[in-house]
Write a protein that holds these residues in place. Structure first.
Motif, PDB file in Angstrom:
ATOM      1  N   GLY A 136     -34.226 -26.581  -8.279  1.00 22.75           N
ATOM      2  CA  GLY A 136     -35.232 -25.530  -8.244  1.00 22.75           C
ATOM      3  C   GLY A 136     -34.810 -24.218  -7.631  1.00 22.75           C
ATOM      4  N   ALA A 137     -33.520 -24.031  -7.350  1.00 21.55           N
ATOM      5  CA  ALA A 137     -33.065 -22.780  -6.741  1.00 21.55           C
ATOM      6  C   ALA A 137     -31.623 -22.477  -7.163  1.00 21.55           C
ATOM      7  CB  ALA A 137     -33.145 -22.860  -5.223  1.00 21.55           C
ATOM      8  N   THR A 138     -31.248 -21.221  -7.028  1.00 16.91           N
ATOM      9  CA  THR A 138     -29.875 -20.805  -7.271  1.00 16.91           C
ATOM     10  C   THR A 138     -29.253 -20.466  -5.930  1.00 16.91           C
ATOM     11  OG1 THR A 138     -30.423 -19.939  -9.439  1.00 16.91           O
ATOM     12  CG2 THR A 138     -28.384 -19.132  -8.441  1.00 16.91           C
ATOM     13  N   THR A 139     -28.063 -20.990  -5.689  1.00 12.63           N
ATOM     14  CA  THR A 139     -27.378 -20.761  -4.412  1.00 12.63           C
ATOM     15  C   THR A 139     -25.877 -20.687  -4.641  1.00 12.63           C
ATOM     16  OG1 THR A 139     -27.094 -21.546  -2.141  1.00 12.63           O
ATOM     17  CG2 THR A 139     -27.197 -23.231  -3.851  1.00 12.63           C
ATOM     18  N   SER A 140     -25.197 -20.029  -3.732  1.00 14.51           N
ATOM     19  CA  SER A 140     -23.725 -20.056  -3.721  1.00 14.51           C
ATOM     20  C   SER A 140     -23.238 -20.731  -2.437  1.00 14.51           C
ATOM     21  CB  SER A 140     -23.159 -18.640  -3.830  1.00 14.51           C
ATOM     22  OG  SER A 140     -23.588 -17.863  -2.733  1.00 14.51           O
ATOM     23  N   GLN A 141     -24.158 -21.394  -1.731  1.00  9.64           N
ATOM     24  CA  GLN A 141     -23.830 -22.127  -0.504  1.00  9.64           C
ATOM     25  C   GLN A 141     -23.818 -23.617  -0.812  1.00  9.64           C
ATOM     26  OE1 GLN A 141     -23.110 -20.573   2.586  1.00  9.64           O
ATOM     27  NE2 GLN A 141     -22.994 -18.874   1.150  1.00  9.64           N
ATOM     28  N   TRP A 142     -22.795 -24.300  -0.337  1.00 10.80           N
ATOM     29  CA  TRP A 142     -22.615 -25.719  -0.613  1.00 10.80           C
ATOM     30  C   TRP A 142     -22.564 -26.512   0.683  1.00 10.80           C
ATOM     31  CZ3 TRP A 142     -21.711 -27.667  -5.700  1.00 10.80           C
ATOM     32  CH2 TRP A 142     -21.737 -26.684  -6.688  1.00 10.80           C
ATOM     33  N   ALA A 143     -23.137 -27.709   0.655  1.00 13.04           N
ATOM     34  CA  ALA A 143     -23.083 -28.625   1.793  1.00 13.04           C
ATOM     35  C   ALA A 143     -21.915 -29.578   1.575  1.00 13.04           C
ATOM     36  CB  ALA A 143     -24.386 -29.404   1.903  1.00 13.04           C
ATOM     37  N   TYR A 144     -21.125 -29.788   2.606  1.00 18.36           N
ATOM     38  CA  TYR A 144     -19.981 -30.706   2.587  1.00 18.36           C
ATOM     39  C   TYR A 144     -20.483 -32.026   3.145  1.00 18.36           C
ATOM     40  CZ  TYR A 144     -15.073 -32.117   3.248  1.00 18.36           C
ATOM     41  OH  TYR A 144     -13.859 -32.760   3.199  1.00 18.36           O
ATOM     42  N   VAL A 145     -20.650 -33.035   2.268  1.00 16.85           N
ATOM     43  CA  VAL A 145     -21.296 -34.290   2.662  1.00 16.85           C
ATOM     44  C   VAL A 145     -20.370 -35.486   2.541  1.00 16.85           C
ATOM     45  CG1 VAL A 145     -23.591 -33.449   2.008  1.00 16.85           C
ATOM     46  CG2 VAL A 145     -22.247 -34.728   0.350  1.00 16.85           C
ATOM     47  N   ASN A 146     -20.627 -36.459   3.401  1.00 17.33           N
ATOM     48  CA  ASN A 146     -19.934 -37.738   3.359  1.00 17.33           C
ATOM     49  C   ASN A 146     -20.774 -38.635   2.454  1.00 17.33           C
ATOM     50  OD1 ASN A 146     -19.047 -40.343   3.802  1.00 17.33           O
ATOM     51  ND2 ASN A 146     -18.680 -40.030   5.963  1.00 17.33           N
ATOM     52  N   TYR A 147     -20.369 -38.756   1.197  1.00 19.75           N
ATOM     53  CA  TYR A 147     -21.189 -39.465   0.221  1.00 19.75           C
ATOM     54  C   TYR A 147     -20.869 -40.952   0.113  1.00 19.75           C
ATOM     55  CZ  TYR A 147     -17.150 -38.875  -2.844  1.00 19.75           C
ATOM     56  OH  TYR A 147     -15.891 -38.910  -3.369  1.00 19.75           O
ATOM     57  N   ALA A 148     -19.717 -41.398   0.640  1.00 19.14           N
ATOM     58  CA  ALA A 148     -19.361 -42.825   0.550  1.00 19.14           C
ATOM     59  C   ALA A 148     -18.259 -43.139   1.552  1.00 19.14           C
ATOM     60  CB  ALA A 148     -18.900 -43.180  -0.857  1.00 19.14           C
ATOM     61  N   GLY A 149     -18.587 -43.893   2.588  1.00 19.14           N
ATOM     62  CA  GLY A 149     -17.565 -44.282   3.568  1.00 19.14           C
ATOM     63  C   GLY A 149     -16.929 -43.073   4.206  1.00 19.14           C
ATOM     64  N   ASP A 150     -15.651 -42.841   3.907  1.00 22.11           N
ATOM     65  CA  ASP A 150     -14.993 -41.642   4.437  1.00 22.11           C
ATOM     66  C   ASP A 150     -14.688 -40.645   3.317  1.00 22.11           C
ATOM     67  OD1 ASP A 150     -12.963 -43.027   3.203  1.00 22.11           O
ATOM     68  OD2 ASP A 150     -11.582 -42.964   4.888  1.00 22.11           O
ATOM     69  N   GLU A 151     -15.432 -40.724   2.228  1.00 21.88           N
ATOM     70  CA  GLU A 151     -15.268 -39.804   1.102  1.00 21.88           C
ATOM     71  C   GLU A 151     -16.235 -38.629   1.248  1.00 21.88           C
ATOM     72  OE1 GLU A 151     -12.928 -40.253  -1.315  1.00 21.88           O
ATOM     73  OE2 GLU A 151     -12.284 -42.004  -0.186  1.00 21.88           O
ATOM     74  N   TRP A 152     -15.689 -37.423   1.191  1.00 17.44           N
ATOM     75  CA  TRP A 152     -16.479 -36.203   1.360  1.00 17.44           C
ATOM     76  C   TRP A 152     -16.408 -35.351   0.102  1.00 17.44           C
ATOM     77  CZ3 TRP A 152     -18.899 -34.449   5.998  1.00 17.44           C
ATOM     78  CH2 TRP A 152     -18.780 -35.326   7.081  1.00 17.44           C
ATOM     79  N   GLY A 153     -17.470 -34.619  -0.163  1.00 21.68           N
ATOM     80  CA  GLY A 153     -17.503 -33.704  -1.293  1.00 21.68           C
ATOM     81  C   GLY A 153     -18.641 -32.704  -1.113  1.00 21.68           C
ATOM     82  N   TYR A 154     -18.873 -31.916  -2.140  1.00 23.01           N
ATOM     83  CA  TYR A 154     -19.795 -30.784  -2.037  1.00 23.01           C
ATOM     84  C   TYR A 154     -21.026 -30.964  -2.921  1.00 23.01           C
ATOM     85  CZ  TYR A 154     -15.849 -28.583   0.234  1.00 23.01           C
ATOM     86  OH  TYR A 154     -14.817 -28.300   1.088  1.00 23.01           O
ATOM     87  N   VAL A 155     -22.182 -30.611  -2.357  1.00 22.48           N
ATOM     88  CA  VAL A 155     -23.467 -30.645  -3.047  1.00 22.48           C
ATOM     89  C   VAL A 155     -24.099 -29.263  -2.852  1.00 22.48           C
ATOM     90  CG1 VAL A 155     -25.762 -31.723  -3.045  1.00 22.48           C
ATOM     91  CG2 VAL A 155     -23.737 -33.103  -2.565  1.00 22.48           C
TER      92      VAL A 155
END
Length: 110
Positions: A82-101
């Motif tokens: 529902g929004a447009t952004t150029s800011q990303w959250a760096y999240v731990n999505y699985a164990g020690d795996e990190w990525g951007y949302v």
């Protein structure tokens, strides 16, 4: 003394070359500076970098809480949740795996 100095200069140059070569081959993932909790607003892909060009690496599930770097990362402009952004959250999505949302797809719990 001059010979010793030249030896140090040579070692420093070799180290700089090696470090430069290694970094161009594989970039290190950023380290989270402070950990916060983020709740995924919806099921969403997790991206390799702060944009879509690196491809997806996993996913987050709606209403689950994830560890995330408290600081947002600037990146590609993206419309999601529902929004447009150029800011990303760096999240731990699985164990020690990190990525951007996209930051518009998480609610900060802490």
């Amino acid at each position: 003394m001059k010979r010793m100095m030249m030896g140090f200069v040579g070692l420093a140059a070799a180290a700089a070359f090696t470090a430069g070569t290694a970094s161009s081959v594989q970039a290190a993932e950023p380290a989270a500076t402070a950990i916060c909790s983020a709740v995924a607003d919806e099921n969403r892909a997790v991206w390799a970098g702060p944009g879509t060009s690196g491809g997806t690496v996993g996913s987050v599930v709606a209403n689950r809480t994830y560890d995330a770097d408290c600081a947002l990362v600037p990146g590609q402009s993206y419309t999601a949740c529902g929004a447009t952004t150029s800011q990303w959250a760096y999240v731990n999505y699985a164990g020690d795996e990190w990525g951007y949302v996209p930051s518009s797809c998480v609610t900060w719990a802490s």
